[in-house]
Design an enzyme around this catalytic site. Structure first.
Site, PDB file in Angstrom:
ATOM      1  N   LYS B  48       0.690  -1.163  -0.058  1.00 23.47           N
ATOM      2  CA  LYS B  48       0.024  -0.149   0.112  1.00 23.47           C
ATOM      3  C   LYS B  48       1.029   1.257  -0.168  1.00 23.47           C
ATOM      4  O   LYS B  48       1.843   1.153   0.630  1.00 23.47           O
ATOM      5  CB  LYS B  48      -0.941   0.063   1.341  1.00 23.47           C
ATOM      6  CG  LYS B  48      -1.957   0.878   1.219  1.00 23.47           C
ATOM      7  CD  LYS B  48      -2.767   0.937   2.597  1.00 23.47           C
ATOM      8  CE  LYS B  48      -3.899   2.131   2.511  1.00 23.47           C
ATOM      9  NZ  LYS B  48      -4.400   1.841   3.887  1.00 23.47           N
ATOM     10  N   SER B 130      -9.767   1.617   3.122  1.00 23.64           N
ATOM     11  CA  SER B 130      -8.668   2.527   2.195  1.00 23.64           C
ATOM     12  C   SER B 130      -7.756   1.687   1.443  1.00 23.64           C
ATOM     13  O   SER B 130      -7.185   2.247   0.665  1.00 23.64           O
ATOM     14  CB  SER B 130      -8.138   3.519   3.044  1.00 23.64           C
ATOM     15  OG  SER B 130      -7.560   3.064   4.031  1.00 23.64           O
ATOM     16  N   SER B 154     -10.154  -0.753   7.352  1.00 27.29           N
ATOM     17  CA  SER B 154      -9.297  -0.477   5.891  1.00 27.29           C
ATOM     18  C   SER B 154      -8.701  -1.633   5.189  1.00 27.29           C
ATOM     19  O   SER B 154      -8.563  -1.592   3.963  1.00 27.29           O
ATOM     20  CB  SER B 154      -8.168   0.699   6.099  1.00 27.29           C
ATOM     21  OG  SER B 154      -8.885   1.871   6.415  1.00 27.29           O
TER      22      SER B 154
END
Lengths: 177, 451
Positions: B48, B130, B154
């Site tokens: 990420k 997210s 997330s």
């Protein structure tokens, strides 16, 4: 006539939301089948905002409010935050970390030099002779052109929400490395 | 090597889904060669874009950091690379990890792999957030393992929407050194994989105390000592709220049935503070976010405005120009809650409520071994639906995942089923007590195999 219609629609939606669920064929009922409301009532007032508070928050955040909607969203956040006042917190200690009853080991106090000066400076947009640079300081952030306080404080009645939408924007190209 | 090449091929083929902000194919090939030299089997990894990987930009999907190149690598990422991980790219995400849709980042939205590919410009199935990019990467074979961060759901949310496993371990077990922080006491580096077993494998590699993260701890890795027939699974009744769809409820009930068929006992428990958890998060996280975001002043790194009138004008313009509306909103209300006259009334109160929520969940684990809940209120929505409701659905879904972060306990999202009406994935969530990471994943594996 229209009000009665609206009431009936609301009633039907509420009935649907709280309707009993049915298990898939051959499954036993193991999970409670009637929903419980997760609604929390509003409590307390949300103060009206004035220019002084708006400028103060812009100074604390060092970010401008882009529109009346942005300030109205903040008032909405306060309305939601107020709902915590339903809970009795008498005698409760604030929690900073879930491991607050655990001993943390300390590192040895040994000097380590992990970054070269070049590495520290390489991401700065502007440097001068191995220094970071900024314009003159000690000048408070000025107030911007005043926003419409009436629209802010009566957003529920007057506001037109404009949620962000990435569609139709030029796609920023990703790059390979 | 073939697995790395096939991952790269997938990354290229699925570019329209926008799962990666930066592609690092050559780096992956180099890392694969090094891994083979060490006698390891290379595996494709997506990281990420809020993690530091030395020499590769880390943007947090924000204009503020679009050119920021970290001079160091996050501990969790380095450990995965040292065990054979080859970084295919940096995963796209919600800007600064704020959001549950991965739609509003500076580099464009992440689109679920199950979207209608012909209409992708107009509408798409939301990937969740997210950590949407890392989730879609595992979904589409771009990675065998993705590392995301889970602060309120997330990783578990996009895992549920894309039909993969998303595992958030006990707070502290994976080091946060090199993870650009959102809320320091809630952030948990977390794993995406195609099975619970793989989640465990990658977790073991990444986990363990790190001298560079004073909040890190060692996980418990010992074998499962209890048989499934000795376990009691709790069903917290408050998780059946008015937002939960029929099909999500049915899968939850089906999961409970499978567990009883496998020999476990199932019983209803009550967690009455559940409905306050998201509100508490809203306030507590606001404070931390306002503080964590204060570092982005354009001086040492980040977007720098041309407004040179004064230091504060420079800082303010740089931040206003480069942060998106979600980030700005949270900084503003975070600072409101931290104002001297409001701090006790809001921020401190939220920290106290947090203790009550955490203790309520820990207390439940004295009566049951695991909790079983939905992960989201239903299948992933279309972006048009999400936008049409002004993103209200995000809060509806956060409801099921967020309390876990308050208590710092491990939880996994398991892609147990598929919606009969939409053919989109549906998931359930298993939650365990602190340091019961292994138990959570072993039961998840058994539940999934018996589906």
């Amino acid at each position: 006539m229209i009000n009665r219609f609206r009431c009936r629609c609301l009633l039907r939606t509420t009935i649907r939301k709280f309707a009993r669920k049915t298990p898939i064929a051959n499954d036993k009922l193991l999970v409670p089948d009637v929903p419980e409301s997760s609604h929390v009532d509003d409590i307390g007032e949300v103060p009206s905002f004035d220019h002084k508070l708006i400028t103060h928050l812009e100074r604390l955040s060092l970010i401008r409010f882009s529109s009346e909607e942005a300030v109205a969203n903040l008032r909405e956040s306060i309305r939601i935050a107020n709902r915590l006042k339903h809970i009795d917190v008498e005698g409760v200690q604030p929690m900073i970390t879930v491991w607050d009853n655990m001993e943390c080991p300390l590192r040895d106090d040994v000097l380590s030099c992990e970054l070269e000066r070049d590495e520290v400076l390489e991401n700065a947009a502007e440097t001068m002779e191995d220094y970071f640079v900024t314009p003159p300081g000690n000048i408070p952030l000025g107030a911007e052109k005043p926003l419409d306080l009436k629209l802010i404080n009566e957003w529920d009645k007057l506001g037109q929400p404009n949620p962000p939408d990435p569609r139709g924007k030029l796609e920023v190209k990703t790059n390979k490395k | 090597m073939e697995r790395i090449e096939s991952a790269i091929t997938s990354a290229i083929r699925h570019r329209p889904l926008n799962a990666l902000i930066t592609e690092t194919f050559d780096l992956a090939r180099h890392q694969a060669k090094e891994a083979i030299k060490r006698g390891q089997k290379p595996f494709p990894l997506v990281v990420k874009d809020c993690y530091a990987l030395k020499g590769v930009r880390a943007t947090c999907a924000s204009k503020m950091l679009k050119d920021y190149v970290p001079p160091y690598t996050a501990t969790s990422v380095q450990r995965l690379i040292d065990s054979g991980g080859c970084v295919i790219g940096k995963g796209n995400m919600d800007e600064y990890s704020m959001g549950t849709s991965s739609a509003l980042g500076h580099f464009g939205p992440v689109k679920n792999g199950l979207s209608n590919l012909e209409k992708l410009d107009d509408d798409w199935v939301v990937a969740g957030g997210s950590s949407g990019g890392p989730a879609v990467s595992v979904q589409m074979g771009i990675a065998d393992c993705s590392i995301g961060s889970d602060t309120g759901g997330s990783v578990r949310n996009p895992a549920a929407f894309t039909g993969v496993f998303g595992f958030k371990p006990t707070y502290g077990t994976i080091s946060r050194y090199g993870l650009i922080p959102l809320v320091n006491s809630l952030d948990a580096p977390s794993i995406f994989a195609q099975s619970a077993e793989e989640c465990w494998r990658f977790f073991e590699i990444a986990a363990g105390r790190d001298a560079n993260d004073s909040t890190s701890i060692d996980p418990k890795t010992s074998l499962l000592s209890k048989k499934l027939s000795d376990l009691v699974i709790g069903i917290p009744k408050e998780y059946h709220n008015e937002s939960l769809t029929d099909e999500a409820w049915q899968l939850w009930n089906r999961a409970a049935n499978i567990l009883t068929r496998l020999g476990a006992k199932v019983r209803t428990v009550s967690l009455p503070l559940t409905k306050y958890s998201l509100i508490c998060y809203h306030v507590a996280s606001g404070g931390d976010i306002a503080s964590n975001m204060a570092r982005y002043d354009s001086v040492a790194y980040g977007h720098r405005s041309s407004n040179n009138q004064s230091t504060f004008e420079l800082y303010s313009s740089s931040r206003t120009e480069s942060l998106n509306s979600v980030v700005k909103k949270r900084i503003h209300f975070g600072n409101y809650f931290l104002m001297k006259k409001h701090r006790k009334e809001y921020f401190e109160r939220a920290l106290k409520v947090r203790r009550l929520i955490a203790e309520e969940m820990w207390k439940a684990f004295k009566e049951v071994d695991l909790l079983l809940t939905p992960t989201a209120c239903g299948v992933a929505p279309l972006f048009s639906q999400l936008h049409g409701e002004n993103f209200a659905r995000e809060s509806d879904d956060d409801f099921y995942t967020q309390p876990v972060n308050m208590a710092g306990v491990p939880a996994v999202s398991i892609p147990l089923g598929t919606s009969p009406s939409s053919n989109l994935p549906l998931s359930v969530q298993l939650i365990g007590d602190r340091l019961q990471d292994r138990l959570v994943l072993e039961v998840a594996e058994q539940l999934y195999k018996a589906r």
